[in-house]
Scaffold this motif. Structure first.
Motif, PDB file in Angstrom:
ATOM      1  N   ASP A  77       7.828  12.492  -9.311  1.00 34.25           N
ATOM      2  CA  ASP A  77       6.623  12.900  -9.830  1.00 34.25           C
ATOM      3  C   ASP A  77       5.515  13.186  -8.822  1.00 34.25           C
ATOM      4  OD1 ASP A  77       7.855  12.798 -12.310  1.00 34.25           O
ATOM      5  OD2 ASP A  77       6.822  10.888 -12.800  1.00 34.25           O
ATOM      6  N   THR A  78       5.732  12.400  -7.887  1.00 28.54           N
ATOM      7  CA  THR A  78       4.762  12.478  -6.591  1.00 28.54           C
ATOM      8  C   THR A  78       4.675  13.577  -5.723  1.00 28.54           C
ATOM      9  OG1 THR A  78       4.197  10.202  -6.604  1.00 28.54           O
ATOM     10  CG2 THR A  78       3.654  11.422  -4.740  1.00 28.54           C
ATOM     11  N   LEU A  79       6.266  13.911  -5.415  1.00 30.92           N
ATOM     12  CA  LEU A  79       6.821  15.034  -4.665  1.00 30.92           C
ATOM     13  C   LEU A  79       6.466  16.217  -5.519  1.00 30.92           C
ATOM     14  CD1 LEU A  79       8.284  16.288  -2.415  1.00 30.92           C
ATOM     15  CD2 LEU A  79      10.426  16.066  -3.581  1.00 30.92           C
ATOM     16  N   ALA A  80       6.689  16.319  -6.742  1.00 32.99           N
ATOM     17  CA  ALA A  80       6.439  17.529  -7.542  1.00 32.99           C
ATOM     18  C   ALA A  80       4.913  17.978  -7.663  1.00 32.99           C
ATOM     19  CB  ALA A  80       6.767  17.330  -8.984  1.00 32.99           C
ATOM     20  N   GLN A  81       4.130  16.953  -7.668  1.00 33.83           N
ATOM     21  CA  GLN A  81       2.763  16.891  -7.614  1.00 33.83           C
ATOM     22  C   GLN A  81       2.144  17.471  -6.319  1.00 33.83           C
ATOM     23  OE1 GLN A  81       0.611  16.516 -10.152  1.00 33.83           O
ATOM     24  NE2 GLN A  81      -1.142  16.911  -9.341  1.00 33.83           N
ATOM     25  N   PHE A  82       2.668  16.963  -5.324  1.00 35.02           N
ATOM     26  CA  PHE A  82       2.539  17.425  -3.947  1.00 35.02           C
ATOM     27  C   PHE A  82       2.804  18.847  -3.835  1.00 35.02           C
ATOM     28  CE2 PHE A  82       3.785  17.986   0.508  1.00 35.02           C
ATOM     29  CZ  PHE A  82       2.649  17.819   1.100  1.00 35.02           C
ATOM     30  N   LEU A  83       4.042  19.435  -4.343  1.00 39.02           N
ATOM     31  CA  LEU A  83       4.170  20.734  -4.097  1.00 39.02           C
ATOM     32  C   LEU A  83       3.458  21.727  -4.904  1.00 39.02           C
ATOM     33  CD1 LEU A  83       8.181  20.624  -4.750  1.00 39.02           C
ATOM     34  CD2 LEU A  83       7.132  21.122  -2.487  1.00 39.02           C
ATOM     35  N   ARG A  84       3.117  21.254  -6.243  1.00 36.97           N
ATOM     36  CA  ARG A  84       2.028  21.762  -6.920  1.00 36.97           C
ATOM     37  C   ARG A  84       0.810  22.090  -6.428  1.00 36.97           C
ATOM     38  NH1 ARG A  84       1.358  19.790 -12.800  1.00 36.97           N
ATOM     39  NH2 ARG A  84       0.124  17.983 -11.599  1.00 36.97           N
ATOM     40  N   ASP A  85       0.312  20.984  -5.815  1.00 34.46           N
ATOM     41  CA  ASP A  85      -1.191  20.958  -5.263  1.00 34.46           C
ATOM     42  C   ASP A  85      -1.444  21.607  -4.042  1.00 34.46           C
ATOM     43  OD1 ASP A  85      -1.828  19.695  -7.511  1.00 34.46           O
ATOM     44  OD2 ASP A  85      -2.008  17.577  -6.640  1.00 34.46           O
ATOM     45  N   ASN A  86      -0.172  21.687  -3.082  1.00 36.56           N
ATOM     46  CA  ASN A  86      -0.228  22.168  -1.779  1.00 36.56           C
ATOM     47  C   ASN A  86       0.472  23.311  -1.522  1.00 36.56           C
ATOM     48  OD1 ASN A  86      -1.758  19.632  -0.318  1.00 36.56           O
ATOM     49  ND2 ASN A  86      -0.397  18.755  -1.543  1.00 36.56           N
ATOM     50  N   PHE A  87       1.381  23.897  -2.214  1.00 36.58           N
ATOM     51  CA  PHE A  87       2.053  24.831  -2.033  1.00 36.58           C
ATOM     52  C   PHE A  87       2.119  25.861  -3.182  1.00 36.58           C
ATOM     53  CE2 PHE A  87       4.103  21.655   0.407  1.00 36.58           C
ATOM     54  CZ  PHE A  87       4.062  22.237   1.815  1.00 36.58           C
ATOM     55  N   LEU A  88       2.277  25.513  -4.410  1.00 35.21           N
ATOM     56  CA  LEU A  88       2.404  26.465  -5.440  1.00 35.21           C
ATOM     57  C   LEU A  88       1.004  26.851  -6.136  1.00 35.21           C
ATOM     58  CD1 LEU A  88       5.935  24.998  -7.227  1.00 35.21           C
ATOM     59  CD2 LEU A  88       5.363  27.010  -5.536  1.00 35.21           C
TER      60      LEU A  88
END
Length: 400
Positions: A77-88
């Motif tokens: 969940d943290t990795l997905a949140q990181f991807l969403r907030d910083n890349f997607l």
């Protein structure tokens, strides 16, 4: 790396034991023993820390060990949140895309001789062909036909037709069409001569028929009509021809501005799309287009060597040399990718999170350890050496 780190720890233990035995005879070995002793402590501590990330050290259920297996869902969940907030995020994607010249790359690829980029081209072509052959033809064809019909239904065609007709009239491109219509009128007149004569005979009274004047009247009508068609085809300023041109100009204007005309054309368009024959025609177009795309994908060199290849190379040269077109294509690509990030970023994030949740503890441990385990073994080596140096410094201070 595990063997090196463990071997270094074993070497430190052997040095410690040796110096412990020999220190009474050689007092200076106390410095070496202090180094080895502290190195063992540092190496063991870092071994425990590294191992505790992935599993229980020595299999013992010590609290706060096996951190990654116990927290894999939270990590996902943290990795997905990181991807969403910083890349997607659309602004982030757009900012990154500003530095990517997709149009230039496409132009260079299209212009590449057959020997350059052949492997990439053949691989991409084979992938495209396999995709088209692997997809459900009936379902995909239905999607294509539905998409075409939907787009045509949504688009108002009458202004487009009116604008195209007006442009043709302004540039005199309607003249061949008008002359073709006049020739078709003359051919229709010749083909229906018996019908015209029969109509004149039926409408003439008995006195005209008795005097055979109905035949002469029909001849006069036919000769007059033929004369009009000949004069219309040879004289651009013929009154009837001018009225036809004016009618075309009025039609072009009505198609763009007259609500009734536009509504009538839209009705004809919808009736035409509802016709089964049109659906069969679109299906035929799809089948031919699909077959052509598969054939072209199976033999990309032949496509690039023919007329289409010349067109593609010309497109590539334009993409690479024309700043305006290159900027427009890059802007379109940037907006498209940013839009995909905005529309499908959440789905990608859920894919990452759900995939990690679906892994068992052993799988995620093996994958992460394979990815970063080498660097973690360097932590053990550094811990051993740094621990030894700290022990040596402390021993020196204690001695002094």
């Amino acid at each position: 790396m595990k063997a090196i780190a463990t071997g270094l720890l074993v070497v430190m233990a052997a040095i410690f034991l040796a110096t412990r035995v020999l220190e009474p005879r050689y007092p200076w070995l106390g410095f070496v023993k202090a180094f080895a002793e502290a190195a063992m402590v540092g190496g063991l501590a870092d071994w425990f820390a590294v191992t505790a990330l992935f599993r229980h050290p020595l299999g013992l259920p010590i609290p706060h060990t096996a951190i990654i297996p116990r927290n894999k869902d939270r990590i996902g969940d943290t990795l997905a949140q990181f991807l969403r907030d910083n890349f997607l995020v659309a602004p982030v994607v757009a900012r990154r895309m500003r530095h990517i010249d997709l149009a230039g790359a496409a132009g260079r690829f299209l212009q590449a001789p057959s020997g350059e980029g052949t492997r990439i081209r053949k691989g991409a072509s084979r992938l495209i062909a396999d995709i088209f052959e692997g997809l459900d033809d009936e379902r995909l064809g239905g999607i294509v036909k539905t998409a075409i019909s939907s787009r045509v239904r949504q688009a108002e065609v009458s202004p487009l037709i009116g604008h195209a007709l007006a442009s043709a009239i302004n540039e005199d491109r309607h003249v061949p069409m008008l002359e073709a219509g006049i020739r078709a009128l003359a051919r229709t007149l010749d083909a229906n001569e018996p019908l015209i004569r029969d109509m004149v005979r039926k409408r003439a009274n008995w006195m005209l028929r008795l005097a055979a004047l109905d035949e002469k009247l029909a001849d006069s009508i036919l000769d007059g009509l033929r004369k009009v068609t000949v004069e219309m085809s040879t004289d651009p300023a013929h009154p009837v021809r001018l009225r036809m041109e004016q009618a075309l100009a009025d039609l072009a204007n009505d198609l763009q501005t007259n609500p009734e005309t536009r509504a009538r054309v839209e009705g004809w368009k919808n009736d035409l799309l509802a016709n089964k024959s049109v659906g069969l025609w679109i299906d035929t177009l799809w089948q031919k287009g699909r077959a052509a795309m598969i054939a072209a994908a199976r033999n990309p060199d032949a496509v690039m060597a023919g007329k289409l290849g010349e067109v593609l190379r010309s497109m590539g040269a334009t993409l690479e040399s024309d700043p305006g077109i290159r900027a427009a294509v890059n802007q379109f690509a940037r907006r498209a990718v940013s839009g995909m990030a905005a529309s499908y970023g959440g789905s990608i994030v859920r894919l990452v999170s759900d995939t990690i949740r679906g892994w068992d503890a052993r799988t995620i441990t093996a994958r992460l350890e394979s990815a970063v385990g080498r660097d973690l073994q360097y932590i053990r080596i550094n811990g051993t050496l740094v621990g030894g140096l700290v022990g040596l410094v402390l021993h020196v201070i204690d001695t002094l």
